[in-house]
Design an enzyme around this catalytic site. Structure first.
Site, mmCIF file in Angstrom:
data_model
loop_
_atom_site.group_PDB
_atom_site.id
_atom_site.type_symbol
_atom_site.label_atom_id
_atom_site.label_comp_id
_atom_site.label_asym_id
_atom_site.label_seq_id
_atom_site.Cartn_x
_atom_site.Cartn_y
_atom_site.Cartn_z
ATOM 1 N N LYS A 19 52.923 33.038 6.424
ATOM 2 C CA LYS A 19 53.395 33.667 7.537
ATOM 3 C C LYS A 19 54.724 33.370 7.878
ATOM 4 C CE LYS A 19 53.181 32.519 11.650
ATOM 5 N NZ LYS A 19 54.308 33.370 12.256
ATOM 6 N N GLY A 22 59.374 23.708 10.629
ATOM 7 C CA GLY A 22 59.614 24.406 12.226
ATOM 8 C C GLY A 22 59.704 23.160 13.065
ATOM 9 N N SER A 23 59.231 23.491 14.215
ATOM 10 C CA SER A 23 59.407 22.339 15.192
ATOM 11 C C SER A 23 58.392 21.187 15.112
ATOM 12 C CB SER A 23 59.338 22.982 16.671
ATOM 13 O OG SER A 23 57.929 23.227 16.815
ATOM 14 N N VAL A 24 58.883 19.953 15.863
ATOM 15 C CA VAL A 24 57.921 18.834 16.028
ATOM 16 C C VAL A 24 56.725 18.986 16.820
ATOM 17 C CG1 VAL A 24 58.038 16.360 16.680
ATOM 18 C CG2 VAL A 24 59.953 17.196 15.622
ATOM 19 N N GLY A 37 54.380 20.944 14.676
ATOM 20 C CA GLY A 37 54.234 20.305 13.464
ATOM 21 C C GLY A 37 53.073 19.200 13.973
ATOM 22 N N GLU A 49 58.029 19.696 7.321
ATOM 23 C CA GLU A 49 59.508 19.755 7.505
ATOM 24 C C GLU A 49 60.091 19.995 8.899
ATOM 25 O OE1 GLU A 49 62.968 19.859 7.344
ATOM 26 O OE2 GLU A 49 63.146 21.418 5.817
ATOM 27 N N CYS A 87 67.797 21.919 10.881
ATOM 28 C CA CYS A 87 67.012 20.805 11.101
ATOM 29 C C CYS A 87 68.160 19.663 10.504
ATOM 30 C CB CYS A 87 65.778 20.677 10.122
ATOM 31 S SG CYS A 87 65.911 21.230 8.595
ATOM 32 N N GLU A 126 66.808 17.425 19.822
ATOM 33 C CA GLU A 126 67.292 18.362 18.859
ATOM 34 C C GLU A 126 67.572 19.622 19.673
ATOM 35 O OE1 GLU A 126 64.938 20.561 16.151
ATOM 36 O OE2 GLU A 126 66.214 20.227 14.649
HETATM 37 P P1 NAI Z 1 58.104 26.895 15.785
HETATM 38 O O1 NAI Z 1 57.776 25.597 15.464
HETATM 39 O O2 NAI Z 1 57.544 27.349 17.131
HETATM 40 O O3 NAI Z 1 57.790 28.147 14.779
HETATM 41 C C1 NAI Z 1 57.915 28.030 13.354
HETATM 42 C C2 NAI Z 1 56.686 28.557 12.880
HETATM 43 O O4 NAI Z 1 55.396 27.834 13.454
HETATM 44 C C3 NAI Z 1 56.636 29.961 13.301
HETATM 45 O O5 NAI Z 1 56.261 30.926 12.175
HETATM 46 C C4 NAI Z 1 55.444 30.327 14.163
HETATM 47 O O6 NAI Z 1 54.777 31.596 14.282
HETATM 48 C C5 NAI Z 1 54.706 29.275 13.623
HETATM 49 N N1 NAI Z 1 53.759 28.813 14.720
HETATM 50 C C6 NAI Z 1 54.059 28.509 16.040
HETATM 51 N N2 NAI Z 1 52.988 27.843 16.706
HETATM 52 C C7 NAI Z 1 52.050 27.590 15.655
HETATM 53 C C8 NAI Z 1 50.582 27.094 15.803
HETATM 54 N N3 NAI Z 1 50.190 26.733 16.817
HETATM 55 N N4 NAI Z 1 49.930 27.148 14.585
HETATM 56 C C9 NAI Z 1 50.687 27.446 13.430
HETATM 57 N N5 NAI Z 1 51.935 28.052 13.367
HETATM 58 C C10 NAI Z 1 52.438 27.965 14.515
HETATM 59 O O7 NAI Z 1 59.712 27.062 16.143
HETATM 60 P P2 NAI Z 1 60.529 27.977 17.119
HETATM 61 O O8 NAI Z 1 59.513 28.201 18.433
HETATM 62 O O9 NAI Z 1 60.712 29.157 16.448
HETATM 63 O O10 NAI Z 1 61.658 27.101 17.538
HETATM 64 C C11 NAI Z 1 61.518 26.181 18.386
HETATM 65 C C12 NAI Z 1 62.620 24.921 18.219
HETATM 66 O O11 NAI Z 1 61.758 24.442 16.800
HETATM 67 C C13 NAI Z 1 63.911 25.061 17.939
HETATM 68 O O12 NAI Z 1 64.520 25.244 18.775
HETATM 69 C C14 NAI Z 1 64.156 23.912 17.035
HETATM 70 O O13 NAI Z 1 64.333 22.851 17.707
HETATM 71 C C15 NAI Z 1 62.748 23.640 16.233
HETATM 72 N N6 NAI Z 1 62.961 24.290 14.917
HETATM 73 C C16 NAI Z 1 63.106 23.433 13.912
HETATM 74 C C17 NAI Z 1 63.085 23.987 12.556
HETATM 75 C C18 NAI Z 1 63.367 23.245 11.373
HETATM 76 O O14 NAI Z 1 63.898 23.663 10.183
HETATM 77 N N7 NAI Z 1 63.149 22.110 11.451
HETATM 78 C C19 NAI Z 1 62.888 25.387 12.409
HETATM 79 C C20 NAI Z 1 62.762 26.159 13.461
HETATM 80 C C21 NAI Z 1 62.697 25.739 14.780
#
Ligand code: NAI
Ligand code: MG
Length: 496
Positions: free
Chosen positions: A188, A240-242, A245, A262, A298, A399
């Site tokens: 996804k 994705g985000s903490v 996570g 990650e 990240c 972050e």
């Molecule tokens: P996010 O963590 O919300 O989204 C990442 C993925 O997780 C997306 O595919 C999203 O649809 C999915 N997701 C969201 N909620 C979920 C849930 N409850 N269960 C399963 N999957 C879920 O990240 P977002 O909103 O795109 O970005 C927000 C912040 O997260 C950024 O500003 C940044 O601080 C951090 N981030 C860190 C990343 C990294 O590479 N470490 C990558 C993206 C975001």
């Protein structure tokens, strides 16, 4: 005409499909509800396409398809599975321009940077394909009357959830390890940047047996959450985000699933007074990934610890470099830095810039949008540097995930170490000095999973990447990633 010039002549939009579908059981299909959501170009605000808005029923269909494909896939030899990944790597390379341009349109990252991401994804497929013969067990001399040995077996269906910052890189490259290990996958991609993964669905459909890889688009709570919770998904891999996570960890607890995470970073770069300024300044600039993902990484080294003795000279040169950055349309080959992915990211970054001013840090570069008239409709933010940052400020603790770098001054190593380790995160760190003993001492003291000495930003295939503390669980891009998609079965044969 080369593919590159052809794209330039026809324009970036020639890479868009009229219609996008998911990949479920070898079929390109819409969501069961028929619902779609638009994805936009963050550089212009234009709508690019409507994509399927999947929900729990689509997740069920995709997981069932993956379950059905699993027995056949796991019975292939590792070398046979590797062959599929090699073919897929070749396809990624053939179609690199299409993928790069789709990501440039959909994410705001530059087309140049995204071409590199496609190349990296292809390389990781070849790498994991090459590791296939290493999916081996051990013999254990436990007892002379028994023969004891282990097998490395797959989990079954893997749920893979990816973020917006490296759309094709994360969607494509992280399929390789689970597949070579014998799992089937439901992927996804992020809702902000689904296009390259949905384009990839067509190549996956041609190359892999039906159901071995499935791709569904939708947002986190509606499509991501049911994927994590589905009882047949035994292994979840998330980038994705903490916050999400943590949610995934909680959700996975019910089914006692194996997970890898990650997550974020607030990474230190430490500059000693003995460095070659030009090299170190270039590395401080590269470490922010301004010209890769506009700092939305990240791994960005966003806390720059400058030794007091070189602080002024270093900062003057770094400021000069960021002010010279060519910010522009992501689809333009000459652009060095594109735009942020969404209104939400833009608002978040701008709110941290305001916060930094309020906290008393001194803005020395950037701080807002560029003035170029053609960039006014997009989420462009200039590379931004704050000086006089106290390591305890929120600016230096949280972050930001954008082009904002905080400069903190240091004088002695014993004071520096607790400052460098004062954050919740621990993903990367960079150390610049000619004094190897000091560098090695600091590298050992620093709480981070990936440390560069006299370098930054670069990833090396085969070298484990992942976080300490709240930056995550598990290591990727390495042999440990491959093993993390296997479980050990011990077999004991009575010879008596
Ligand atoms: P996010 O963590 O919300 O989204 C990442 C993925 O997780 C997306 O595919 C999203 O649809 C999915 N997701 C969201 N909620 C979920 C849930 N409850 N269960 C399963 N999957 C879920 O990240 P977002 O909103 O795109 O970005 C927000 C912040 O997260 C950024 O500003 C940044 O601080 C951090 N981030 C860190 C990343 C990294 O590479 N470490 C990558 C993206 C975001
Ligand atoms: Mg988009």
């Amino acid at each position: 005409m080369s593919q590159l010039t052809e794209t330039a002549v026809k324009g970036p939009h020639s890479n868009l499909r009229e219609k996008y579908g998911c990949l479920i059981g070898g079929e390109i299909t819409g969501s069961g509800s028929g619902n779609t959501f638009p994805t936009i170009n963050p550089a212009t605000g234009e709508k690019l396409a409507d994509v399927p808005d999947c929900d729990a029923r689509d997740v069920n269909r995709a997981v069932e398809a993956a379950q059905k494909a699993y027995p056949g896939w796991r019975r292939l030899t590792p070398m046979e599975r590797a062959e599929y990944c090699r073919r897929f790597a070749a396809r990624l390379r053939e179609r690199a321009d299409v993928y790069a341009m789709l990501d440039a349109l959909d994410s705001g990252n530059t087309v140049k940077a995204m071409r590199q991401d496609v190349a990296n994804a292809a390389r990781l497929h070849d790498y994991f394909a090459g590791l296939a013969p290493e999916l081996k067990g051990e013999t254990i001399p436990a007892n002379t009357q028994t023969f004891n040995f282990t097998l490395r077996e797959p989990f079954g269906v893997v749920g893979r959830i990816t973020p917006f910052n490296h759309p094709i890189l994360f969607a494509a490259s992280r399929l390789a390890a689970p597949l070579v290990a014998g799992n089937t996958v439901v992927l996804k991609p992020a809702e902000q940047t689904p296009l390259s993964a949905l384009e990839m669905a067509h190549d996956l459909k041609e190359i892999f047996p039906p159901g071995v890889v499935n791709v569904i688009s939708g947002d986190g709570p509606q499509a991501g959450a049911p994927l994590v919770k589905h009882p047949a998904v035994r292994r979840v891999a998330f980038t994705g985000s903490v916050e999400v996570g943590r949610e995934i960890m909680r959700a996975a607890a019910d089914g006692l699933k194996t997970i890898s995470l990650e997550l974020g970073g607030k990474n230190p770069m430490v500059i000693f007074p003995d460095v070659d300024l030009d090299q170190a300044v270039a590395s401080a600039f590269n470490g922010m990934n301004y010209c890769w993902v506009q700092g939305q990484s990240c791994g960005s080294t966003s806390r720059l610890f400058l030794h007091a003795d070189i602080h002024d000279a270093f900062l003057a040169r770094l400021t000069e470099r960021v002010k010279a950055v060519r910010i522009g349309l992501p689809t333009d080959e000459a652009t060095e830095m594109g735009c942020l992915v969404s209104q939400q990211q833009f608002d978040k970054v701008m709110s941290y810039i305001e916060l930094g001013k309020k906290e008393g840090a001194q803005l020395v570069a950037g701080g807002g949008k560029p003035s170029n008239p053609e960039l006014q409709c997009g989420y462009f933010v200039l590379p931004t540097i704050f000086d006089q940052v106290d390591y305890r400020m929120r600016l230096a603790q949280e972050e930001i995930f954008g082009p904002v770098q905080s400069v903190i001054t240091w004088k002695n190593l014993d004071e520096l170490i607790p400052m460098a380790n004062s954050v919740l995160y621990g993903l990367t760190a960079s150390i610049w000095t000619r004094d190897f003993a000091a560098a090695y001492r600091l590298a050992q003291e620093i709480e981070a999973g990936y440390v560069w000495i006299n370098d930054s930003s670069r990833h090396f295939t085969g070298v484990p990447f992942g976080g300490y503390k709240q930056s995550g669980l598990g290591r990727e891009e390495s042999y440990s990633e491959l093993l993390s998609y296997t479980q050990i079965k011990s077999i004991n044969v009575n010879l008596a």
